[in-house]
Design an enzyme around this catalytic site. Structure first.
Site, PDB file in Angstrom:
ATOM      1  N   SER A  52      -1.568   2.210  -7.898  1.00  5.93           N
ATOM      2  CA  SER A  52      -1.239   1.033  -8.722  1.00  5.93           C
ATOM      3  C   SER A  52      -2.225   0.880  -9.880  1.00  5.93           C
ATOM      4  CB  SER A  52      -1.263  -0.237  -7.859  1.00  5.93           C
ATOM      5  OG  SER A  52      -0.158  -0.242  -6.994  1.00  5.93           O
ATOM      6  N   ARG A  54      16.161 -16.603  15.615  1.00  9.26           N
ATOM      7  CA  ARG A  54      14.996 -17.178  16.290  1.00  9.26           C
ATOM      8  C   ARG A  54      14.969 -18.702  16.103  1.00  9.26           C
ATOM      9  NH1 ARG A  54      11.092 -16.708  20.128  1.00  9.26           N
ATOM     10  NH2 ARG A  54       9.179 -17.772  19.471  1.00  9.26           N
ATOM     11  N   GLU A 104       1.575   9.554  -6.077  1.00 11.33           N
ATOM     12  CA  GLU A 104       2.209   9.707  -7.404  1.00 11.33           C
ATOM     13  C   GLU A 104       1.628   8.715  -8.416  1.00 11.33           C
ATOM     14  OE1 GLU A 104       6.244  10.876  -7.653  1.00 11.33           O
ATOM     15  OE2 GLU A 104       6.306  11.587  -5.579  1.00 11.33           O
ATOM     16  N   ALA A 130       1.400  20.988  -5.435  1.00 10.92           N
ATOM     17  CA  ALA A 130      -0.008  21.048  -5.051  1.00 10.92           C
ATOM     18  C   ALA A 130      -0.909  20.750  -6.246  1.00 10.92           C
ATOM     19  CB  ALA A 130      -0.313  22.418  -4.457  1.00 10.92           C
TER      20      ALA A 130
HETATM   21  C1  LIG Z   1       0.821  10.741   2.428  1.00  7.53           C
HETATM   22  C2  LIG Z   1       0.395  11.320   1.115  1.00  7.53           C
HETATM   23  C3  LIG Z   1       1.169  12.311   0.531  1.00  7.53           C
HETATM   24  C4  LIG Z   1       0.742  12.922  -0.663  1.00  7.53           C
HETATM   25  N1  LIG Z   1       1.459  13.971  -1.174  1.00  7.53           N
HETATM   26  C5  LIG Z   1       0.938  14.675  -2.225  1.00  7.53           C
HETATM   27  C6  LIG Z   1       1.574  15.885  -2.674  1.00  7.53           C
HETATM   28  O1  LIG Z   1       2.622  16.304  -2.159  1.00  7.53           O
HETATM   29  N2  LIG Z   1       0.991  16.590  -3.683  1.00  7.53           N
HETATM   30  C7  LIG Z   1      -0.167  16.177  -4.290  1.00  7.53           C
HETATM   31  O2  LIG Z   1      -0.645  16.856  -5.187  1.00  7.53           O
HETATM   32  N3  LIG Z   1      -0.788  15.008  -3.894  1.00  7.53           N
HETATM   33  C8  LIG Z   1      -0.268  14.270  -2.869  1.00  7.53           C
HETATM   34  N4  LIG Z   1      -0.893  13.128  -2.432  1.00  7.53           N
HETATM   35  C9  LIG Z   1      -2.111  12.719  -3.101  1.00  7.53           C
HETATM   36  C10 LIG Z   1      -2.002  11.397  -3.865  1.00  7.53           C
HETATM   37  O3  LIG Z   1      -1.255  11.561  -5.030  1.00  7.53           O
HETATM   38  C11 LIG Z   1      -3.444  10.887  -4.095  1.00  7.53           C
HETATM   39  O4  LIG Z   1      -3.936  10.451  -2.838  1.00  7.53           O
HETATM   40  C12 LIG Z   1      -3.505   9.756  -5.100  1.00  7.53           C
HETATM   41  O5  LIG Z   1      -3.196  10.218  -6.395  1.00  7.53           O
HETATM   42  C13 LIG Z   1      -4.872   9.081  -5.133  1.00  7.53           C
HETATM   43  O6  LIG Z   1      -5.904  10.021  -5.215  1.00  7.53           O
HETATM   44  P1  LIG Z   1      -7.125   9.918  -4.177  1.00  7.53           P
HETATM   45  O7  LIG Z   1      -6.547   9.815  -2.814  1.00  7.53           O
HETATM   46  O8  LIG Z   1      -8.061  11.031  -4.460  1.00  7.53           O
HETATM   47  O9  LIG Z   1      -7.821   8.534  -4.481  1.00  7.53           O
HETATM   48  P2  LIG Z   1      -8.949   8.284  -5.621  1.00  7.53           P
HETATM   49  O10 LIG Z   1      -8.504   8.863  -6.909  1.00  7.53           O
HETATM   50  O11 LIG Z   1     -10.267   8.673  -5.088  1.00  7.53           O
HETATM   51  O12 LIG Z   1      -8.871   6.696  -5.749  1.00  7.53           O
HETATM   52  C14 LIG Z   1      -9.566   5.803  -4.872  1.00  7.53           C
HETATM   53  C15 LIG Z   1      -9.400   4.385  -5.427  1.00  7.53           C
HETATM   54  O13 LIG Z   1     -10.004   4.287  -6.723  1.00  7.53           O
HETATM   55  C16 LIG Z   1      -9.049   3.818  -7.660  1.00  7.53           C
HETATM   56  N5  LIG Z   1      -9.315   4.446  -8.962  1.00  7.53           N
HETATM   57  C17 LIG Z   1      -9.520   5.758  -9.230  1.00  7.53           C
HETATM   58  N6  LIG Z   1      -9.722   5.937 -10.535  1.00  7.53           N
HETATM   59  C18 LIG Z   1      -9.640   4.723 -11.119  1.00  7.53           C
HETATM   60  C19 LIG Z   1      -9.747   4.237 -12.456  1.00  7.53           C
HETATM   61  N7  LIG Z   1      -9.974   5.066 -13.489  1.00  7.53           N
HETATM   62  N8  LIG Z   1      -9.620   2.916 -12.669  1.00  7.53           N
HETATM   63  C20 LIG Z   1      -9.367   2.061 -11.640  1.00  7.53           C
HETATM   64  N9  LIG Z   1      -9.244   2.453 -10.361  1.00  7.53           N
HETATM   65  C21 LIG Z   1      -9.382   3.758 -10.107  1.00  7.53           C
HETATM   66  C22 LIG Z   1      -7.691   4.214  -7.108  1.00  7.53           C
HETATM   67  O14 LIG Z   1      -6.648   3.407  -7.623  1.00  7.53           O
HETATM   68  C23 LIG Z   1      -7.926   3.993  -5.622  1.00  7.53           C
HETATM   69  O15 LIG Z   1      -7.752   2.644  -5.320  1.00  7.53           O
HETATM   70  C24 LIG Z   1      -0.460  12.478  -1.287  1.00  7.53           C
HETATM   71  C25 LIG Z   1      -1.201  11.443  -0.705  1.00  7.53           C
HETATM   72  C26 LIG Z   1      -0.813  10.878   0.470  1.00  7.53           C
HETATM   73  C27 LIG Z   1      -1.661   9.802   1.092  1.00  7.53           C
END
Ligand SMILES: Cc1cc2nc3c(=O)[nH]c(=O)nc-3n(C[C@H](O)[C@H](O)[C@H](O)COP(=O)(O)OP(=O)(O)OC[C@H]3O[C@@H](n4cnc5c(N)ncnc54)[C@H](O)[C@@H]3O)c2cc1C
Length: 388
Positions: free
Chosen positions: A371, A273, A368, A125
């Site tokens: 990209s 196909r 995790e 978490a």
């Molecule tokens: C199905 C699923 C399972 C998950 N499981 C877990 C879990 O078990 N435990 C847990 O803790 N988390 C979990 N996550 C969370 C996941 O790790 C985050 O969604 C992820 O790290 C991205 O964070 P965010 O969604 O807040 O996106 P944001 O951080 O808001 O990013 C939005 C966009 O902005 C880009 N961005 C952000 N900062 C920068 C930067 N400095 N430079 C360039 N681009 C940037 C990102 O690449 C992305 O394209 C899960 C997510 C999903 C969808």
């Protein structure tokens, strides 16, 4: 190889998992998709095979695979739907590795046998509504109260939260430090009063996997719940980053397993196909799509193996692990797209597996570390190395 299980035992395990993926898991994929759940018999079989304990050290009841072995086994398992891997994924990786890497002997003794058997599901978490990529900015607080800490905050998208027996929770223990330095990692049993797991999220793909918000309201834990004990106060972010470093190789291996599956499906379709009087696989532009998939798959597999070997040898592989996650998951996205294209209109239809695999694989470029975050890690380290 520096660690892991004996190679004969390992080869037998790979053969067993290969058979299980092809004969048991793949035939169950549609049921899992429709019911949005994994049948309990399959959960029980996965426990029985020891899959929850792949990376748990043998002394705590796990199989104790090395990183290269884990990568190969995960690649093999991920020939089947990623949903099955997700079930064991938090126990093998992010949910438990903090305890394996930094836990005290007592914490390992208490939690790892249950993690290894699958009787205890461990969830990780870290992410919050306002802090995903910027994980160092998390706001969930853990305030000292005598010998305890009291945790308040909301965690988002937490995989396997509905099944969890224990959470590794990252919370701010030093309110005066806004960044990564004031964060500690806690082991929190899921039945601790004050924890609410919300209804599972509705998602694009990987139906059958469950993510949820987890709300912590005045959740009281002793200071012995800090991973590694009180000496690790404020050092939780380091634990998170170590866990994610190893996890990135694991995600690369998942991408390779699914890429092989998608290429095989697309190749079979190209052989069957017919258009313009011959199998579409005899048209050179379709051959171009197949060749690009095969070339990227070979490169991705080689990269996973090389970075896993580095991790095994050196105990870390920061640039390589990020390159692996970045390249393999982006390549899997391109492979999914080409494999769907080879199917023509059929690729868009839910009767064909490729439609589901295309949706499932999308997640790998997001969690995790997205990209873009991998690009930042790779570039910053590259610049720092040259500047040193
Ligand atoms: C199905 C699923 C399972 C998950 N499981 C877990 C879990 O078990 N435990 C847990 O803790 N988390 C979990 N996550 C969370 C996941 O790790 C985050 O969604 C992820 O790290 C991205 O964070 P965010 O969604 O807040 O996106 P944001 O951080 O808001 O990013 C939005 C966009 O902005 C880009 N961005 C952000 N900062 C920068 C930067 N400095 N430079 C360039 N681009 C940037 C990102 O690449 C992305 O394209 C899960 C997510 C999903 C969808």
């Amino acid at each position: 190889m520096a660690s892991g299980v004996d190679s004969d035992v390992f080869e037998q395990l790979v053969a067993t998992v290969e058979r299980f993926a092809r004969e048991r898991l793949i035939p169950a994929e549609r049921q899992v998709e429709e019911e949005d759940d994994i049948p309990e018999e399959i959960v029980a079989e996965m426990k029985e095979m020891g899959l929850f304990g792949l990376s748990t050290p043998e002394e705590y009841g796990g199989i104790g695979l090395s990183v290269p072995q884990e990568a190969r086994l995960i690649e093999t398992l991920c020939y089947a739907s990623l949903t099955f891997r997700s079930l064991i994924g938090t126990n093998v990786g992010i949910g438990s590795q903090g305890i394996v890497m930094d836990g005290t002997p007592e914490q390992k003794e208490q939690w790892l046998p249950g993690v290894a058997s699958g009787d205890v599901v461990a969830s990780f978490a870290l992410t919050e509504p306002d802090n995903g990529s910027d994980a160092g900015g998390i706001r969930t607080s853990a305030k000292r109260d005598g010998g305890d800490f009291v945790i308040n905050g909301t965690k988002r998208y937490i995989t396997n939260a509905v099944r969890a027996g224990v959470f590794t929770v990252f919370a701010r223990t030093d309110a005066d430090k806004p960044g990564a330095d004031g964060v500690s990692a806690f082991i929190v049993p899921a039945d601790t009063p004050g924890i609410t797991v919300a209804k599972p999220d509705r998602k694009l793909g990987q139906k059958g996997t469950k993510t949820s918000d987890v709300i912590f309201e005045n959740v009281r834990v002793p200071e012995s719940a800090i991973i590694g004990g009180p000496k690790n106060l404020h050092k939780g972010f380091r634990t998170a980053m170590k866990v994610l470093d190893r996890g990135r190789i694991h995600v690369g291996a998942m991408a390779v397993g699914q890429s092989q599956r998608m290429l095989d499906i697309a190749t079979d379709y190209a052989l069957e196909r017919k258009q313009f009087g011959k199998p579409i696989g005899e048209h050179q532009l379709v051959q171009g799509l197949i060749a690009d998939c095969q070339a990227e798959l070979h490169a991705a597999r080689a990269l996973v193996r090389a970075s896993a070997d580095t991790f095994d040898r050196e105990g870390k592989a920061i640039i390589e692990a990020s390159c692996t996650k970045y390249f393999c998951t982006e390549a899997a996205g391109r492979i999914a797209d080409r494999a769907l294209q080879i199917h023509g209109g059929a690729g868009y239809m839910a009767e064909y597996d490729i439609e589901r695999l295309y949706r499932d694989i999308r997640l790998l470029r997001i969690y995790e570390g997205t990209s873009q975050i991998q690009q930042l890690v790779i570039a910053r380290r590259t610049l720092a190395q040259r500047a040193a």
